[in-house]
Enzyme design. Structure first.
Site, PDB file in Angstrom:
ATOM      1  N   MET A   1     -40.524 -16.456  28.149  1.00  0.00           N
ATOM      2  CA  MET A   1     -41.193 -17.689  27.700  1.00  0.00           C
ATOM      3  C   MET A   1     -42.662 -17.403  27.425  1.00  0.00           C
ATOM      4  O   MET A   1     -43.300 -16.674  28.188  1.00  0.00           O
ATOM      5  CB  MET A   1     -41.096 -18.748  28.796  1.00  0.00           C
ATOM      6  CG  MET A   1     -39.681 -19.032  29.259  1.00  0.00           C
ATOM      7  SD  MET A   1     -39.699 -20.258  30.579  1.00  0.00           S
ATOM      8  CE  MET A   1     -37.958 -20.337  30.986  1.00  0.00           C
TER       9      MET A   1
ATOM     10  N   HIS B   1     -33.193 -13.678  26.441  1.00  0.00           N
ATOM     11  CA  HIS B   1     -33.265 -15.005  25.799  1.00  0.00           C
ATOM     12  C   HIS B   1     -34.725 -15.269  25.466  1.00  0.00           C
ATOM     13  O   HIS B   1     -35.533 -15.541  26.349  1.00  0.00           O
ATOM     14  CB  HIS B   1     -32.689 -16.037  26.795  1.00  0.00           C
ATOM     15  CG  HIS B   1     -32.833 -17.463  26.377  1.00  0.00           C
ATOM     16  ND1 HIS B   1     -32.572 -18.515  27.233  1.00  0.00           N
ATOM     17  CD2 HIS B   1     -33.178 -18.032  25.192  1.00  0.00           C
ATOM     18  CE1 HIS B   1     -32.778 -19.666  26.598  1.00  0.00           C
ATOM     19  NE2 HIS B   1     -33.150 -19.401  25.370  1.00  0.00           N
TER      20      HIS B   1
ATOM     21  N   ASP C   1     -26.297 -22.450  28.893  1.00  0.00           N
ATOM     22  CA  ASP C   1     -27.455 -22.135  29.737  1.00  0.00           C
ATOM     23  C   ASP C   1     -28.181 -23.412  30.148  1.00  0.00           C
ATOM     24  O   ASP C   1     -28.676 -24.145  29.290  1.00  0.00           O
ATOM     25  CB  ASP C   1     -28.391 -21.218  28.929  1.00  0.00           C
ATOM     26  CG  ASP C   1     -29.606 -20.747  29.703  1.00  0.00           C
ATOM     27  OD1 ASP C   1     -29.732 -21.064  30.891  1.00  0.00           O
ATOM     28  OD2 ASP C   1     -30.435 -20.039  29.086  1.00  0.00           O
TER      29      ASP C   1
ATOM     30  N   ASP D   1     -35.016 -14.497  30.852  1.00  0.00           N
ATOM     31  CA  ASP D   1     -35.672 -15.581  30.124  1.00  0.00           C
ATOM     32  C   ASP D   1     -37.120 -15.243  29.832  1.00  0.00           C
ATOM     33  O   ASP D   1     -37.940 -15.201  30.749  1.00  0.00           O
ATOM     34  CB  ASP D   1     -35.603 -16.868  30.955  1.00  0.00           C
ATOM     35  CG  ASP D   1     -34.193 -17.406  31.040  1.00  0.00           C
ATOM     36  OD1 ASP D   1     -33.643 -17.742  29.969  1.00  0.00           O
ATOM     37  OD2 ASP D   1     -33.643 -17.474  32.142  1.00  0.00           O
TER      38      ASP D   1
ATOM     39  N   MET E   1     -37.644 -17.332  24.319  1.00  0.00           N
ATOM     40  CA  MET E   1     -38.148 -18.698  24.094  1.00  0.00           C
ATOM     41  C   MET E   1     -39.594 -18.551  23.662  1.00  0.00           C
ATOM     42  O   MET E   1     -40.531 -18.878  24.388  1.00  0.00           O
ATOM     43  CB  MET E   1     -38.029 -19.510  25.388  1.00  0.00           C
ATOM     44  CG  MET E   1     -36.598 -19.933  25.681  1.00  0.00           C
ATOM     45  SD  MET E   1     -36.342 -20.397  27.392  1.00  0.00           S
ATOM     46  CE  MET E   1     -35.955 -18.794  28.065  1.00  0.00           C
TER      47      MET E   1
ATOM     48  N   SER F   1     -29.402 -15.852  35.763  1.00  0.00           N
ATOM     49  CA  SER F   1     -30.741 -15.912  35.183  1.00  0.00           C
ATOM     50  C   SER F   1     -31.738 -15.401  36.211  1.00  0.00           C
ATOM     51  O   SER F   1     -31.959 -16.034  37.255  1.00  0.00           O
ATOM     52  CB  SER F   1     -31.083 -17.352  34.797  1.00  0.00           C
ATOM     53  OG  SER F   1     -32.482 -17.435  34.578  1.00  0.00           O
TER      54      SER F   1
ATOM     55  N   HIS G   1     -29.220 -12.087  32.605  1.00  0.00           N
ATOM     56  CA  HIS G   1     -29.855 -13.001  31.655  1.00  0.00           C
ATOM     57  C   HIS G   1     -31.354 -13.042  31.957  1.00  0.00           C
ATOM     58  O   HIS G   1     -31.771 -13.395  33.066  1.00  0.00           O
ATOM     59  CB  HIS G   1     -29.248 -14.402  31.781  1.00  0.00           C
ATOM     60  CG  HIS G   1     -29.768 -15.388  30.785  1.00  0.00           C
ATOM     61  ND1 HIS G   1     -29.278 -15.463  29.491  1.00  0.00           N
ATOM     62  CD2 HIS G   1     -30.742 -16.325  30.868  1.00  0.00           C
ATOM     63  CE1 HIS G   1     -29.915 -16.417  28.840  1.00  0.00           C
ATOM     64  NE2 HIS G   1     -30.833 -16.950  29.651  1.00  0.00           N
TER      65      HIS G   1
ATOM     66  N   MET H   1     -28.016 -24.513  24.667  1.00  0.00           N
ATOM     67  CA  MET H   1     -28.777 -24.943  25.842  1.00  0.00           C
ATOM     68  C   MET H   1     -28.182 -26.253  26.362  1.00  0.00           C
ATOM     69  O   MET H   1     -27.980 -27.195  25.589  1.00  0.00           O
ATOM     70  CB  MET H   1     -30.252 -25.175  25.490  1.00  0.00           C
ATOM     71  CG  MET H   1     -31.048 -23.925  25.133  1.00  0.00           C
ATOM     72  SD  MET H   1     -31.014 -22.606  26.366  1.00  0.00           S
ATOM     73  CE  MET H   1     -31.712 -23.438  27.807  1.00  0.00           C
TER      74      MET H   1
HETATM   75  C1  DX5 Z   1     -34.204 -22.326  30.954  1.00  0.00           C
HETATM   76  C2  DX5 Z   1     -33.626 -20.931  30.947  1.00  0.00           C
HETATM   77  C3  DX5 Z   1     -32.448 -20.792  31.835  1.00  0.00           C
HETATM   78  C4  DX5 Z   1     -32.711 -21.104  33.282  1.00  0.00           C
HETATM   79  C5  DX5 Z   1     -31.418 -21.455  33.926  1.00  0.00           C
HETATM   80  O1  DX5 Z   1     -35.155 -22.407  29.954  1.00  0.00           O
HETATM   81  O2  DX5 Z   1     -33.208 -20.569  29.642  1.00  0.00           O
HETATM   82  O3  DX5 Z   1     -31.833 -19.527  31.676  1.00  0.00           O
HETATM   83  O4  DX5 Z   1     -33.320 -20.055  33.971  1.00  0.00           O
HETATM   84  O5  DX5 Z   1     -31.657 -21.887  35.218  1.00  0.00           O
HETATM   85  P1  DX5 Z   1     -30.729 -22.939  35.960  1.00  0.00           P
HETATM   86  O6  DX5 Z   1     -29.366 -22.327  36.061  1.00  0.00           O
HETATM   87  O7  DX5 Z   1     -31.394 -23.108  37.284  1.00  0.00           O
HETATM   88  O8  DX5 Z   1     -30.710 -24.200  35.139  1.00  0.00           O
HETATM   89 ZN    ZN Z   2     -31.973 -18.710  29.411  1.00  0.00          ZN
END
Ligand code: DX5
Ligand code: ZN
Length: 216
Positions: A35, A64, A175, A33, A66, A7, A31, A136
């Site tokens: 948000m 991903h 994840d 993320d 969010m 990530s 990956h 998740m």
């Molecule tokens: C959380 C993200 C993850 C996050 C994972 O909302 O979707 O991908 O970055 O990070 P770690 O491995 O540190 O939990």
């Molecule tokens: Zn993620």
């Protein structure tokens, strides 16, 4: 086959190219993320960062989302270089099938995501359409959280349903809080794509952390 998807949220954004190279050399998937501060109480990054990583990436980009209204942004993330796009069932609900169709229309693999408090059965109606499922194992929003152990049963439940409907090859991605310590448990439960942020980028030896999870 197990795949590791670092990530990039936990990468060093001042030296992003070095961390991109680490993934190119040692891992299988990027990956990313995204948000929006509304679906989750945090804001990460958007198109410019995804495009910059795409220019240097030699492994597929897994975006991903969010965000609320994922359907509005599917096309732009596809154009930015995504090979896989996942969206939260909780953000799309009854429109989930339409979002999957939109992702497919861009020639991109479609994944559906659920947070730890969403019943696994909610996504069963979409398992015949998706290319992967993302479970998740923390609540979406922040890196560095602790793995929720009940996630193992949730992975197993989705794995069982995929077998039941004759789609045993559909990968389950997991994840949140994944590390060399719990990698073998999530793989045994039925996951094959392991997302990991802090356990890779905060490790003294990130390449070794990836290898440990790959061989867990
Ligand atoms: C959380 C993200 C993850 C996050 C994972 O909302 O979707 O991908 O970055 O990070 P770690 O491995 O540190 O939990
Ligand atoms: Zn993620």
């Amino acid at each position: 086959m197990v795949q590791i998807a670092p990530s990039m949220l936990s990468a060093d954004f001042l030296h992003l190219e070095e961390d991109v190279e680490l993934v190119n050399r040692h891992a299988q998937i990027f990956h990313l993320d995204v948000m929006d501060g509304t679906f989750v109480p945090n804001i990460s990054f958007g198109f410019p960062v995804v495009e910059a990583i795409a220019r240097k990436a030699r492994k597929p980009l897994d975006v991903h989302l969010m965000i609320v209204h994922p359907e509005k942004y599917v096309e732009r993330f596809a154009k930015a270089g995504a090979a896989m796009i996942s969206f939260h069932y909780e953000a799309a609900l009854a429109d989930s099938a339409a979002v999957i169709d939109l992702i497919h229309a861009q020639g991109v693999k479609a994944g559906i995501v659920i947070n730890p408090d969403c019943p696994t059965q909610s996504i069963f109606p979409y398992l015949d359409k998706v290319d992967f499922v993302l479970i998740m194992s923390v609540f979406a929003g922040f890196g560095g959280q602790k793995f929720i152990p009940e996630s193992l049963e949730r992975i197993a439940a989705v794995r069982a349903e995929l077998e039941r409907i004759g789609r045993p090859d559909i990968p389950i991605e997991v994840d949140g809080g994944i590390s060399p310590d719990n990698a073998s448990a999530v793989i045994a439960a039925g996951a094959s794509i392991l997302v990991a942020g802090s356990s890779i980028f905060k490790a003294r030896n990130p390449a070794k952390a990836i290898k440990l999870m790959l061989n867990a």
